[in-house]
Enzyme design. Structure first.
Site, PDB file in Angstrom:
ATOM      1  N   ILE A   1      -7.786  73.176  14.923  1.00 51.78           N
ATOM      2  CA  ILE A   1      -6.329  73.259  15.077  1.00 51.78           C
ATOM      3  C   ILE A   1      -5.928  73.765  16.453  1.00 51.78           C
ATOM      4  O   ILE A   1      -4.734  73.908  16.737  1.00 51.78           O
ATOM      5  CB  ILE A   1      -5.684  74.125  13.974  1.00 51.78           C
ATOM      6  CG1 ILE A   1      -6.223  75.554  14.027  1.00 51.78           C
ATOM      7  CG2 ILE A   1      -5.903  73.490  12.608  1.00 51.78           C
ATOM      8  CD1 ILE A   1      -5.465  76.525  13.119  1.00 51.78           C
ATOM      9  N   HIS A   2      -6.922  74.036  17.290  1.00 57.27           N
ATOM     10  CA  HIS A   2      -6.665  74.499  18.643  1.00 57.27           C
ATOM     11  C   HIS A   2      -7.757  73.911  19.528  1.00 57.27           C
ATOM     12  O   HIS A   2      -8.893  73.755  19.087  1.00 57.27           O
ATOM     13  CB  HIS A   2      -6.695  76.033  18.690  1.00 57.27           C
ATOM     14  CG  HIS A   2      -6.301  76.591  20.010  1.00 57.27           C
ATOM     15  ND1 HIS A   2      -7.225  76.849  21.003  1.00 57.27           N
ATOM     16  CD2 HIS A   2      -5.086  76.941  20.510  1.00 57.27           C
ATOM     17  CE1 HIS A   2      -6.593  77.341  22.052  1.00 57.27           C
ATOM     18  NE2 HIS A   2      -5.300  77.409  21.787  1.00 57.27           N
TER      19      HIS A   2
ATOM     20  N   ASP B   1     -40.462  58.044   3.038  1.00 54.82           N
ATOM     21  CA  ASP B   1     -40.091  57.356   1.810  1.00 54.82           C
ATOM     22  C   ASP B   1     -38.637  56.902   1.905  1.00 54.82           C
ATOM     23  O   ASP B   1     -37.999  57.029   2.948  1.00 54.82           O
ATOM     24  CB  ASP B   1     -40.314  58.259   0.593  1.00 54.82           C
ATOM     25  CG  ASP B   1     -39.515  59.557   0.657  1.00 54.82           C
ATOM     26  OD1 ASP B   1     -38.680  59.722   1.583  1.00 54.82           O
ATOM     27  OD2 ASP B   1     -39.715  60.415  -0.209  1.00 54.82           O
TER      28      ASP B   1
END
Length: 142
Positions: A72-73, A120
């Site tokens: 958010i920043h 695998d």
């Protein structure tokens, strides 16, 4: 490792806890996302000045299977990339796994080993996911 950092005390010290009240809910969120073909991304970390706290939460998210965390920043972008971008060494090993399996298939072999470890179907799937993620990051960076 899945850990939780406490808020800093008066001296700025933090404690590490090996779980938290949200562990079950976060795990269920990842499982639900995977069941419906969605990519689990964790939400915001509000204290934009707390680099250590963001990294702690992001690492726990990653351990649970989240593919990312909101930034958010601008200061949080590099932190998210640090945790959720695969290391170059991991990508190289994943590419080697895929190459070894292609070679084995071309030779008619159903199984193969690389550096003394058996490869695998699960190894191949994990390697492919890692390579795809690295390729997506590289394509978006260009």
């Amino acid at each position: 490792a899945y850990t939780l950092l406490t808020h800093p005390n008066e001296e700025g010290q933090r404690e590490i806890h090996w779980g938290d009240q949200w562990h079950f809910a976060m795990s269920r969120l990842v499982v639900a996302c995977r069941a419906y073909g969605l990519r689990p991304i964790d939400g915001p970390f509000g204290d934009i000045a707390d680099k250590e706290g963001y990294l702690s939460v992001a690492r726990s998210d990653s351990a649970l299977g989240f593919e990312g965390k909101w930034a958010i920043h601008p200061s949080q972008i590099a932190l998210a990339n640090e945790v959720f971008s695969p290391a170059a060494e991991e990508v190289e090993v994943a590419r080697q796994i895929l190459d070894a399996m292609k070679q084995a298939a071309a030779e008619g072999k159903g199984a193969v080993s690389l550096d003394g470890k058996m490869i695998d179907a699960a190894s191949i799937r994990q390697a492919q996911v890692l390579v795809d993620k690295a390729d997506q990051i590289a394509a978006n960076a260009a």
